[in-house]
Design a protein around this motif. Structure first.
Motif, PDB file in Angstrom:
ATOM      1  N   CYS A  65      49.848  50.471  -3.115  1.00  0.00           N
ATOM      2  CA  CYS A  65      50.558  51.361  -2.221  1.00  0.00           C
ATOM      3  C   CYS A  65      49.621  52.162  -1.324  1.00  0.00           C
ATOM      4  CB  CYS A  65      51.441  52.311  -3.017  1.00  0.00           C
ATOM      5  SG  CYS A  65      52.467  53.368  -1.975  1.00  0.00           S
ATOM      6  N   ALA A  66      50.006  52.275  -0.048  1.00  0.00           N
ATOM      7  CA  ALA A  66      49.227  53.043   0.930  1.00  0.00           C
ATOM      8  C   ALA A  66      50.103  54.097   1.603  1.00  0.00           C
ATOM      9  CB  ALA A  66      48.621  52.105   1.966  1.00  0.00           C
ATOM     10  N   ILE A  67      51.120  54.580   0.910  1.00  0.00           N
ATOM     11  CA  ILE A  67      52.099  55.473   1.536  1.00  0.00           C
ATOM     12  C   ILE A  67      51.464  56.761   2.042  1.00  0.00           C
ATOM     13  CG2 ILE A  67      52.785  56.604  -0.618  1.00  0.00           C
ATOM     14  CD1 ILE A  67      55.665  56.627   0.451  1.00  0.00           C
ATOM     15  N   GLY A  68      50.389  57.211   1.397  1.00  0.00           N
ATOM     16  CA  GLY A  68      49.768  58.463   1.811  1.00  0.00           C
ATOM     17  C   GLY A  68      48.800  58.335   2.971  1.00  0.00           C
ATOM     18  N   GLN A  69      48.407  57.117   3.320  1.00  0.00           N
ATOM     19  CA  GLN A  69      47.355  56.944   4.311  1.00  0.00           C
ATOM     20  C   GLN A  69      47.773  57.371   5.705  1.00  0.00           C
ATOM     21  OE1 GLN A  69      45.643  53.023   4.275  1.00  0.00           O
ATOM     22  NE2 GLN A  69      45.011  53.147   2.146  1.00  0.00           N
ATOM     23  N   SER A  70      48.960  56.980   6.132  1.00  0.00           N
ATOM     24  CA  SER A  70      49.377  57.322   7.490  1.00  0.00           C
ATOM     25  C   SER A  70      49.624  58.815   7.638  1.00  0.00           C
ATOM     26  CB  SER A  70      50.618  56.517   7.893  1.00  0.00           C
ATOM     27  OG  SER A  70      51.625  56.642   6.915  1.00  0.00           O
ATOM     28  N   LEU A  71      50.051  59.478   6.560  1.00  0.00           N
ATOM     29  CA  LEU A  71      50.221  60.930   6.613  1.00  0.00           C
ATOM     30  C   LEU A  71      48.860  61.616   6.714  1.00  0.00           C
ATOM     31  CD1 LEU A  71      52.131  63.356   6.481  1.00  0.00           C
ATOM     32  CD2 LEU A  71      51.927  63.269   3.978  1.00  0.00           C
ATOM     33  N   ALA A  72      47.910  61.154   5.913  1.00  0.00           N
ATOM     34  CA  ALA A  72      46.579  61.755   5.937  1.00  0.00           C
ATOM     35  C   ALA A  72      45.897  61.589   7.285  1.00  0.00           C
ATOM     36  CB  ALA A  72      45.716  61.139   4.832  1.00  0.00           C
ATOM     37  N   SER A  73      46.202  60.500   7.978  1.00  0.00           N
ATOM     38  CA  SER A  73      45.571  60.241   9.272  1.00  0.00           C
ATOM     39  C   SER A  73      46.332  60.851  10.444  1.00  0.00           C
ATOM     40  CB  SER A  73      45.430  58.736   9.493  1.00  0.00           C
ATOM     41  OG  SER A  73      46.706  58.112   9.570  1.00  0.00           O
ATOM     42  N   GLY A  74      47.425  61.563  10.157  1.00  0.00           N
ATOM     43  CA  GLY A  74      48.186  62.217  11.211  1.00  0.00           C
ATOM     44  C   GLY A  74      49.095  61.300  11.998  1.00  0.00           C
ATOM     45  N   LYS A  75      49.413  60.109  11.463  1.00  0.00           N
ATOM     46  CA  LYS A  75      50.237  59.149  12.185  1.00  0.00           C
ATOM     47  C   LYS A  75      51.723  59.264  11.868  1.00  0.00           C
ATOM     48  CE  LYS A  75      46.557  55.743  12.763  1.00  0.00           C
ATOM     49  NZ  LYS A  75      46.104  54.359  12.485  1.00  0.00           N
ATOM     50  N   THR A  76      52.072  60.180  10.982  1.00  0.00           N
ATOM     51  CA  THR A  76      53.474  60.380  10.645  1.00  0.00           C
ATOM     52  C   THR A  76      53.653  61.811  10.177  1.00  0.00           C
ATOM     53  OG1 THR A  76      55.341  59.453   9.395  1.00  0.00           O
ATOM     54  CG2 THR A  76      53.248  59.638   8.226  1.00  0.00           C
ATOM     55  N   ILE A  77      54.876  62.162   9.805  1.00  0.00           N
ATOM     56  CA  ILE A  77      55.150  63.480   9.242  1.00  0.00           C
ATOM     57  C   ILE A  77      55.669  63.297   7.825  1.00  0.00           C
ATOM     58  CG2 ILE A  77      55.533  64.588  11.470  1.00  0.00           C
ATOM     59  CD1 ILE A  77      58.542  64.285  11.031  1.00  0.00           C
ATOM     60  N   ALA A  78      55.574  64.346   7.034  1.00  0.00           N
ATOM     61  CA  ALA A  78      55.858  64.226   5.608  1.00  0.00           C
ATOM     62  C   ALA A  78      57.328  64.003   5.313  1.00  0.00           C
ATOM     63  CB  ALA A  78      55.368  65.470   4.868  1.00  0.00           C
ATOM     64  N   ARG A  79      58.217  64.594   6.118  1.00  0.00           N
ATOM     65  CA  ARG A  79      59.657  64.507   5.856  1.00  0.00           C
ATOM     66  C   ARG A  79      60.392  64.334   7.172  1.00  0.00           C
ATOM     67  NH1 ARG A  79      64.699  64.192   4.933  1.00  0.00           N
ATOM     68  NH2 ARG A  79      65.784  65.515   3.421  1.00  0.00           N
ATOM     69  N   LYS A  80      61.112  63.239   7.289  1.00  0.00           N
ATOM     70  CA  LYS A  80      61.899  63.001   8.494  1.00  0.00           C
ATOM     71  C   LYS A  80      63.308  63.563   8.276  1.00  0.00           C
ATOM     72  CE  LYS A  80      58.512  59.809   8.819  1.00  0.00           C
ATOM     73  NZ  LYS A  80      57.521  59.542   7.752  1.00  0.00           N
ATOM     74  N   ARG A  81      63.733  64.410   9.181  1.00  0.00           N
ATOM     75  CA  ARG A  81      65.045  65.046   9.058  1.00  0.00           C
ATOM     76  C   ARG A  81      66.139  64.170   9.673  1.00  0.00           C
ATOM     77  NH1 ARG A  81      64.426  68.616   5.044  1.00  0.00           N
ATOM     78  NH2 ARG A  81      62.399  69.668   5.273  1.00  0.00           N
ATOM     79  N   PRO A  82      67.362  64.264   9.173  1.00  0.00           N
ATOM     80  CA  PRO A  82      68.449  63.427   9.693  1.00  0.00           C
ATOM     81  C   PRO A  82      68.631  63.521  11.208  1.00  0.00           C
ATOM     82  CG  PRO A  82      69.119  64.433   7.629  1.00  0.00           C
ATOM     83  CD  PRO A  82      67.791  65.026   7.969  1.00  0.00           C
ATOM     84  N   ALA A  83      68.577  64.714  11.757  1.00  0.00           N
ATOM     85  CA  ALA A  83      68.776  64.860  13.201  1.00  0.00           C
ATOM     86  C   ALA A  83      67.655  64.181  13.982  1.00  0.00           C
ATOM     87  CB  ALA A  83      68.857  66.342  13.572  1.00  0.00           C
ATOM     88  N   GLN A  84      66.425  64.255  13.473  1.00  0.00           N
ATOM     89  CA  GLN A  84      65.308  63.574  14.129  1.00  0.00           C
ATOM     90  C   GLN A  84      65.518  62.065  14.124  1.00  0.00           C
ATOM     91  OE1 GLN A  84      62.239  65.057  11.526  1.00  0.00           O
ATOM     92  NE2 GLN A  84      61.526  66.569  13.027  1.00  0.00           N
ATOM     93  N   LEU A  85      65.932  61.538  13.002  1.00  0.00           N
ATOM     94  CA  LEU A  85      66.144  60.097  12.880  1.00  0.00           C
ATOM     95  C   LEU A  85      67.253  59.617  13.808  1.00  0.00           C
ATOM     96  CD1 LEU A  85      65.888  59.961   9.001  1.00  0.00           C
ATOM     97  CD2 LEU A  85      64.294  58.873  10.582  1.00  0.00           C
ATOM     98  N   ALA A  86      68.303  60.393  13.901  1.00  0.00           N
ATOM     99  CA  ALA A  86      69.403  60.024  14.783  1.00  0.00           C
ATOM    100  C   ALA A  86      68.943  59.993  16.239  1.00  0.00           C
ATOM    101  CB  ALA A  86      70.559  61.006  14.614  1.00  0.00           C
ATOM    102  N   GLU A  87      68.147  60.979  16.629  1.00  0.00           N
ATOM    103  CA  GLU A  87      67.639  61.052  18.004  1.00  0.00           C
ATOM    104  C   GLU A  87      66.753  59.847  18.325  1.00  0.00           C
ATOM    105  OE1 GLU A  87      64.711  64.045  20.600  1.00  0.00           O
ATOM    106  OE2 GLU A  87      65.735  64.794  18.792  1.00  0.00           O
ATOM    107  N   VAL A  88      65.857  59.512  17.411  1.00  0.00           N
ATOM    108  CA  VAL A  88      64.937  58.399  17.644  1.00  0.00           C
ATOM    109  C   VAL A  88      65.681  57.066  17.616  1.00  0.00           C
ATOM    110  CG1 VAL A  88      62.913  57.187  16.762  1.00  0.00           C
ATOM    111  CG2 VAL A  88      62.967  59.685  16.758  1.00  0.00           C
ATOM    112  N   ALA A  89      66.580  56.895  16.671  1.00  0.00           N
ATOM    113  CA  ALA A  89      67.321  55.633  16.570  1.00  0.00           C
ATOM    114  C   ALA A  89      68.137  55.380  17.830  1.00  0.00           C
ATOM    115  CB  ALA A  89      68.227  55.667  15.344  1.00  0.00           C
TER     116      ALA A  89
END
Length: 360
Positions: free
Chosen positions: A134-158
């Protein structure tokens, strides 16, 4: 070499890449990490190119100028040409509070939107329980994602991904939280938000929750397909490769599969099986047959060693091993009337991480 044979070879061996700044890539994180998407004769595959294991591949990909065309070479001889999908339009946008859309959800293959709701897992920081691949922590550590995606954010992006880039379906996975629902609750609220904003079929992925009632709740929230991933199929390999997850017994997976199929229907429940972790060909084939008979799609993919994980130096599965597996699993799928084209959303529908589709 035929197009699908070439893509299958590339998925096993990976390829050396000559231009890190070109096209889509998945470095670290969950899902098909250390990959780039390549399209050949209408087929798109996620091919490992960004890990150390790919540096010894006999294949090399050479982009041609600033366009999307790239040439494939094996041992210095050109064997094909591919298209490298460009950066999607929705990546240029950001939320009102300044978070780039690509940190909330990413494009997999050419028409699949994917997100990891929680970029954290209860097991990830404990070597005695963590999944070694598993590499789930790598993209967070490198600043390529955020720790928790909120429902409203996901709806906007989708909504933007559908309108700007023609995305056809979405995968929602999550690191396993401390809660007994194993992430099903946050998958429900996220799927409900997305489906309220845009017509987009969603596959949810999580470990089997504590109560089978969660399957109906997921379905009612807008989830049309469910993935619960075994990864390894024998207890010995499960205990060695993913000691924490192995504490969830195979018996619980099978009771959860049965309950989920009742809710989502045959073929709409799937599981990832990573060939090359140590399970024998016969063990994988037997498990695939058992799953297919239940109406669960066994999505078998070649294991890819990811840099920075305990299995970074683990050998890749031999392409001959995969070429023996695929037709045998394809025969199980045909026997039990399962086909990726009938799946409404998710990894097995996309099929870009495996050559299994061609054997259905």
């Amino acid at each position: 070499m035929a197009a699908l044979d070439l893509l299958s070879e590339l998925q096993c061996h990976g390829a050396r890449w000559q231009d890190d700044g070109h096209g889509l890539s998945r470095k670290g994180g969950a899902g098909p990490s250390d990959h780039k998407a390549l399209s050949l004769d209408g087929h798109t595959a996620m091919v490992p190119m960004l890990n150390q294991a790919s540096l010894v591949s006999p294949y090399e990909v050479r982009p041609q100028g600033a366009g999307e065309l790239a040439l494939i070479y094996r041992d210095g001889q050109q064997v094909g040409q591919v298209q490298v999908p460009g950066v999607p339009n929705f990546y240029a946008r950001s939320t009102a509070d300044g978070i780039p859309y690509w940190k909330i959800a990413t494009l997999h293959s050419h028409d699949v939107l994917a997100t990891t709701l929680l970029q954290h897992c209860i097991r990830m920081n404990d070597a005695a329980s963590a999944c070694q691949f598993c590499a789930i922590g790598q993209s967070l550590a490198s600043g390529k994602t955020i720790a928790r995606k909120r429902p409203a954010q996901l709806a906007e992006v989708a909504k933007a991904a559908v309108e700007l880039d023609g995305v056809k379906h979405m995968v929602m996975t999550t690191g396993t939280p401390q809660t007994s629902d194993r992430g099903a609750a946050i998958l429900c609220e996220s799927a409900a938000a997305v489906t309220a904003a845009v017509a987009l079929p969603i596959q949810a992925q999580c470990e089997p929750p504590d109560e089978d009632a969660w399957f109906r709740r997921l379905h009612d929230s807008g989830v049309v397909s469910l993935g619960m991933h075994l990864e390894a199929v024998t207890d010995e390999v499960r205990r060695r490769i993913m000691p924490g997850k192995a504490q969830v017994p195979l018996a619980r997976y099978f009771s959860a599969f049965e309950a989920a199929v009742e809710v989502f229907g045959r073929g709409q429940v799937s599981t990832y099986i990573l060939a090359g972790l140590g399970d024998s060909e016969e063990a994988i084939v037997a498990m695939a047959e058992r799953l297919a008979a239940m109406g669960v799609y066994p999505f078998v993919v070649p294991f890819v060693p990811i840099d920075g994980t305990p299995l970074a130096q683990h050998p890749k599965p031999d392409s001959a091993f995969m070429q023996r597996l695929y037709p045998r699993i394809g025969a199980s799928l045909r026997r039990h009337g399962l086909h990726s084209a009938q799946i409404k959303a998710g990894c097995a529908k996309c099929g870009a991480c495996s050559a299994l589709k061609r054997h259905e």
